[in-house]
Design an enzyme around this catalytic site. Structure first.
Site, short mmCIF file in Angstrom:
data_model
loop_
_atom_site.label_atom_id
_atom_site.label_comp_id
_atom_site.label_asym_id
_atom_site.label_seq_id
_atom_site.Cartn_x
_atom_site.Cartn_y
_atom_site.Cartn_z
N GLY A 1 35.69 12.77 1.42
CA GLY A 1 36.36 12.80 0.19
C GLY A 1 37.02 11.25 0.00
O GLY A 1 37.05 10.40 0.98
N CYS B 1 33.60 12.74 8.01
CA CYS B 1 34.27 11.61 7.25
C CYS B 1 35.65 11.88 7.21
O CYS B 1 36.24 12.05 7.84
CB CYS B 1 33.43 11.45 5.73
N TYR B 2 35.92 11.87 5.76
CA TYR B 2 37.50 12.31 5.48
C TYR B 2 37.99 13.47 6.47
O TYR B 2 39.07 13.66 6.91
CB TYR B 2 37.69 12.54 3.95
N HIS C 1 27.92 10.61 7.51
CA HIS C 1 27.46 11.82 6.52
C HIS C 1 26.27 12.46 7.27
O HIS C 1 25.26 11.97 6.65
CB HIS C 1 27.55 11.08 5.28
N GLU D 1 24.90 14.84 5.88
CA GLU D 1 24.22 15.66 4.88
C GLU D 1 23.17 14.72 4.18
O GLU D 1 22.36 15.09 3.50
CB GLU D 1 25.17 16.35 4.25
N SER E 1 12.28 32.96 -20.27
CA SER E 1 11.98 31.72 -21.04
C SER E 1 10.55 31.10 -20.50
O SER E 1 10.10 30.19 -21.14
CB SER E 1 13.02 30.56 -20.89
N GLY E 2 10.18 31.59 -19.31
CA GLY E 2 9.11 30.87 -18.68
C GLY E 2 9.37 29.85 -17.76
O GLY E 2 8.90 29.33 -16.90
N GLY E 3 10.73 29.47 -17.72
CA GLY E 3 11.29 28.71 -16.65
C GLY E 3 11.57 29.35 -15.32
O GLY E 3 11.38 30.69 -15.28
N VAL E 4 11.72 28.44 -14.42
CA VAL E 4 11.91 29.05 -13.01
C VAL E 4 12.95 29.88 -12.70
O VAL E 4 12.73 31.30 -12.38
CB VAL E 4 12.38 27.76 -12.03
N ASP E 5 14.29 29.51 -13.38
CA ASP E 5 15.12 30.81 -13.33
C ASP E 5 15.04 31.99 -13.70
O ASP E 5 15.23 33.10 -13.08
CB ASP E 5 16.65 30.06 -13.57
N LYS F 1 18.81 25.74 -6.32
CA LYS F 1 17.43 25.73 -7.06
C LYS F 1 16.28 26.05 -5.85
O LYS F 1 15.16 26.80 -6.19
CB LYS F 1 17.29 24.45 -8.07
#
Ligand code: XMP
Length: 513
Positions: free
Chosen positions: A54, A81-82, A168, A170, A222-226, A368
């Site tokens: 943070g 970290c913080y 970090h 990550e 929609s044809g999108g991934v989601d 995602k």
């Protein structure tokens, strides 16, 4: 539901990244704000807690803190970290301004046999971003690594199942960071890696069945991934109780409508009702050049078209639920907790009162990359699962100027060439998006064969990005750019110039409109 690892967000941009890394270690994670009372955290029955980095100094007035009761609750904790400094201070260690700040890549020396850093090189580069440092570890802790500016750069107390790192793990710039997260989760906290694609699918399928029962569900594809993955999951759960509506607004790229209508429907066996509404959209767009005006018209026509289809289907079947492809980052960003509001770009937010549905949101716990992975697991084609983000208003906002059928055809041809060549070069996954933009109101002089031409330019806008909030222009190989340019100008006679957009975001946006 699995016991979560709670990622306590101390206000940096790192919490989501940490939560994703935990999932990559096949452990379920959830983000919670640092002011959540410890009793509430413990009520979630966490398998472990990770305290994020943070921006504050632990000594600053009003610096966020978790209640110290957390440290004695017996739940394994990793401080980063913080979060590491906060933990050190709460447990009786010392945090001080040593005068040596460290930002960016820093060399770490691993000091002792440790579980947290087991098997990692004695010297390694880690990503640092701190002014204060822990100068003395709390009692019972072993210091397991140091850097020049941080004498206590990592510590652990195996008996208490507490550990921390100043750097970090990550961050992608910490090459051995994921190993640190794995060691904490699996070896210190003792959590089994069981958050797998099959597990995710099983849990979501069970949750959808429990929510929906034997009632009926509608989904706007929609044809999108989601939306494709969300619909496939709901179909796996409740089969024919699901009906999908696919509105073809005529602003899609080459082959996309067919991909949804035929390939997807055939492959999944989902009842997909395709509505060809291109005439309606193009008529409404006649004479309009202003980008926001275009967006409004497309949004409005979408709702009307979807609404009409929904009414028809609802007249046949009693529909009670609507599928939304809401993802976990949307839930976190809209304040977590309750039901996320319908995303405006899904364009079904404005449905009238008599078409009110309860929402089914099978992706609301997922990132995602997890959605893509379960898409593959559910058997969806790679091309669909890895499709680049594509704006709801489609090619309508990639034609600078009025949208007409002829202009759409030109752009579609140029775009198909750019996409095919990118795929052939094996670079699909190295770009975030690759808009091709037609400058329909611009003409320039060219020469082709023996004749002078007076055609339109297209702009290539390949970008790299993590989340579309910021972006950089992709450094695609010159040979690839040359090939795309040659093919477009040879194969699409009305286009006589191909230019490359070398603007980052900010100041540019990804789309031109
Ligand atoms: P910009 O152009 O703002 O785009 O950098 C950021 C991301 O959002 C997409 N985008 C849209 N998506 N409706 C959508 O559904 C829209 O009106 C819209 N405008 C931009 C864009 O493709 C990029 O991924």
């Amino acid at each position: 539901m699995q016991q979560p690892v709670l990622v306590v967000d101390f206000g940096a941009q790192y919490a989501q990244l940490i939560a994703r890394r935990v999932r990559e270690a096949q452990v379920y994670s959830e983000i919670v704000p640092s002011d959540m009372p410890v009793s509430e955290m413990l009520a979630k029955n966490p398998a472990a807690v990770i305290l994020s980095g943070g921006p504050a100094s632990v000594y600053a007035e009003g610096a966020p803190q978790v209640d110290e009761a957390l440290y004695t609750s017996g739940v394994p904790i990793l401080g980063i970290c913080y979060g590491f400094q906060s933990m050190a201070r709460a447990l009786g260690g010392t945090v001080a301004r040593t005068g040596t700040s460290e930002y960016g890549g820093t060399e770490l020396t691993v000091r002792a046999d440790s579980t947290l850093l087991a098997g990692l090189p004695e010297r390694q580069s880690v990503w640092m971003s701190h002014g204060d440092s822990v100068t003395e570890a709390p009692e019972g802790f072993t210091v397991v690594a140091a850097t020049e500016g941080a004498p206590v750069a990592a510590f652990e107390n195996l008996e208490a199942r507490l550990a921390g790192v100043q750097y970090h793990p990550e961050a992608a710039h910490t090459p051995h960071g994921q190993a640190v997260i794995r060691h904490f989760l699996h070896d210190i906290a003792g959590i089994a890696p069981s958050w797998t694609n099959t597990q995710i699918i099983d849990e979501q399928v069970a949750a959808i069945r429990a929510q929906v029962g034997d009632r009926r569900v509608l989904c706007a594809l929609s044809g999108g991934v989601d939306s494709s993955v969300a619909a496939a999951l709901v179909h796996r759960a409740v089969g024919d109780q699901l009906t999908c509506v696919f509105v073809d607004h005529g602003l899609l790229r080459e082959g996309e409508a067919e991909q949804v209508e035929k390939d997807y429907a055939q492959l999944t066996g989902i009842d997909v009702r395709a509505v060809d509404a291109s005439d309606r959209f193009l008529t409404a767009l006649e004479g309009v050049s202003d980008p926001e005006e275009k967006r409004k018209i497309i949004g409005r026509e979408f709702i009307r078209t979807f609404e009409a289809a929904a009414r028809d289907i609802a007249a046949e079947k009693d529909i009670e639920f609507l599928v939304q492809g809401t993802l976990y980052p949307d839930v976190v960003e809209s304040g977590g907790g309750g039901t996320a509001s319908i995303k405006s770009h899904h364009n079904v937010g404005g449905l009238p009162e008599d078409l009110r549905f309860d929402l089914v949101e099978p992706l609301r716990n997922l990132f995602k990359d997890e959605v893509r992975a379960i898409g593959v697991e559910l058997g969806l084609p790679e091309a669909m699962v890895w499709r680049h983000p594509f704006p709801g208003p489609g090619l309508g906002i990639r034609i600078v100027g009025e949208v007409t059928r002829e202009r759409l055809d030109l752009l579609r041809s140029a775009d198909a060439i750019a996409r095919a060549e990118l795929t052939a070069a094996g670079l699909d996954r190295s770009v975030w998006q690759f808009p091709v933009v037609l400058l329909a109101d611009v003409r320039s002089v060219g020469v082709q064969g023996d004749g002078r031409t007076y055609g339109h330019p297209v702009v290539l806008r390949p970008v790299t990005s993590e989340d579309a909030m910021t972006a950089d222009w992709s450094r695609l190989p010159y040979e690839l750019l040359a090939k795309i340019s040659t093919r477009i100008t040879n194969e699409v006679p009305e286009i006589n110039r191909v230019v490359l957009d070398v603007t980052s975001k900010p100041p540019g946006t990804i789309e031109w409109e």
